[in-house]
Design a protein around this motif. Structure first.
Motif, mmCIF file in Angstrom:
data_model
loop_
_atom_site.group_PDB
_atom_site.id
_atom_site.type_symbol
_atom_site.label_atom_id
_atom_site.label_comp_id
_atom_site.label_asym_id
_atom_site.label_seq_id
_atom_site.Cartn_x
_atom_site.Cartn_y
_atom_site.Cartn_z
ATOM 1 N N ARG A 207 6.363 -6.840 -9.904
ATOM 2 C CA ARG A 207 7.390 -6.093 -10.634
ATOM 3 C C ARG A 207 7.162 -6.257 -12.134
ATOM 4 O O ARG A 207 7.041 -7.376 -12.634
ATOM 5 N N GLY A 226 9.035 3.798 -10.925
ATOM 6 C CA GLY A 226 8.464 4.097 -9.615
ATOM 7 C C GLY A 226 7.704 2.915 -9.046
ATOM 8 O O GLY A 226 7.840 2.576 -7.868
ATOM 9 N N HIS A 227 6.901 2.287 -9.889
ATOM 10 C CA HIS A 227 6.146 1.111 -9.435
ATOM 11 C C HIS A 227 7.095 -0.017 -9.043
ATOM 12 O O HIS A 227 6.929 -0.638 -7.985
ATOM 13 N N ASN A 228 8.090 -0.284 -9.854
ATOM 14 C CA ASN A 228 9.002 -1.393 -9.597
ATOM 15 C C ASN A 228 9.837 -1.182 -8.346
ATOM 16 O O ASN A 228 10.226 -2.145 -7.679
ATOM 17 N N ALA A 229 10.136 0.068 -8.033
ATOM 18 C CA ALA A 229 10.915 0.338 -6.821
ATOM 19 C C ALA A 229 10.161 -0.093 -5.569
ATOM 20 O O ALA A 229 10.771 -0.495 -4.565
ATOM 21 N N LYS A 230 8.842 -0.043 -5.615
ATOM 22 C CA LYS A 230 8.024 -0.454 -4.472
ATOM 23 C C LYS A 230 7.679 -1.933 -4.514
ATOM 24 O O LYS A 230 7.176 -2.469 -3.529
ATOM 25 N N ALA A 231 7.929 -2.573 -5.647
ATOM 26 C CA ALA A 231 7.512 -3.968 -5.822
ATOM 27 C C ALA A 231 8.478 -4.956 -5.191
ATOM 28 O O ALA A 231 8.116 -6.119 -4.986
ATOM 29 N N GLN A 233 10.697 -5.931 -1.926
ATOM 30 C CA GLN A 233 10.782 -5.650 -0.498
ATOM 31 C C GLN A 233 11.847 -6.520 0.156
ATOM 32 O O GLN A 233 11.937 -7.720 -0.125
#
Length: 240
Positions: A207, A226-231, A233
């Motif tokens: 993140r 966008g990247h942080n939303a997937k980082a 879990q």
């Protein structure tokens, strides 16, 4: 990171190595070995960081020295506790040579960052505590962290906590496509996992956030959303 990173008494007195050194010296004592493949030179060519190590009491102690053009040495990690002195480190200078980031391993799978500010040929801590700790403080101030606790219910800490420096500090992060002021921003990424947990905790994988050296504040540019939303879990515990 227990005990803070600016402890100047008990641990150093036990080591009996650092407190006796003056602010400037020729360099480490003869008992230290030079890590010749771990030297970092500032972009302006005026200062360099060299690393030295020695074994002591079944442990390893590292010293990081700044040398000026006349080869006068200045001990960078003066006053730190053993939790930051046990491993070698990586270093990155800002493109204007004013800032120095230390990428410090703390153990298997654990890493933090420390930031230094230049004054002449010396570098001193730019923040009251490691930049990595401040990045975690910022993360746990964000809404996404509400379901994540720094310690699990049985008081075990998060596993493999890492704060990493993203590549690009030397060219002002040209890959972002932004025209940021020269050497003002530092881009970091945060990670931890829940390996070994009987009931898995959430985990984070890279993140991103940005530290502003002018204001001392963290932020997250919209380009990172966008990247942080997937980082981050959250495991589905219904499957267990």
């Amino acid at each position: 990171m227990s005990g803070g990173w600016l402890r100047r008494t008990a641990i150093l007195l036990l080591m009996g190595l650092v407190t006796a050194l003056p602010a400037y010296a020729d360099g480490p004592g003869p008992e230290f070995k030079h890590l010749t493949d771990e030297t970092f030179t500032s972009p302006d060519g005026q200062v360099r960081v060299e690393q030295y190590w020695m074994e002591r009491d079944n442990d390893v102690l590292h010293q990081f020295w700044i040398f000026d053009p006349k080869h006068h040495g200045f001990l960078l990690n003066r006053g730190e506790g053993a939790d930051l002195a046990g491993y070698r480190a990586g270093f990155r200078f800002s493109s204007d040579s004013r800032w120095l980031v230390r990428m410090q391993k703390l153990g298997a799978g654990y890493q933090t960052l420390l930031l230094y500010r230049r004054d002449g040929y010396r570098f001193s801590p730019a923040t009251a505590k490691p930049l990595g700790d401040m990045a975690w403080d910022y993360f746990f101030s964000q809404p996404v962290s509400r379901k994540i606790h720094r310690k699990s219910r049985d008081r075990r800490s998060l596993n493999h906590k890492q704060v990493n420096l993203l590549e690009g500090m030397d060219d002002n992060y040209a890959w972002t496509g932004k025209r940021w002021p020269d050497s003002r921003y530092i881009v970091l990424s945060l990670s931890f996992d829940s390996q070994g947990e009987r009931k898995p905790l959430p985990w984070i994988d890279g993140r991103r956030c940005v530290f502003d050296t002018k204001t001392g504040q963290f932020s997250i540019p919209s380009d990172f959303a966008g990247h942080n939303a997937k980082a981050v879990q959250f495991p589905d515990r219904r499957r267990r």
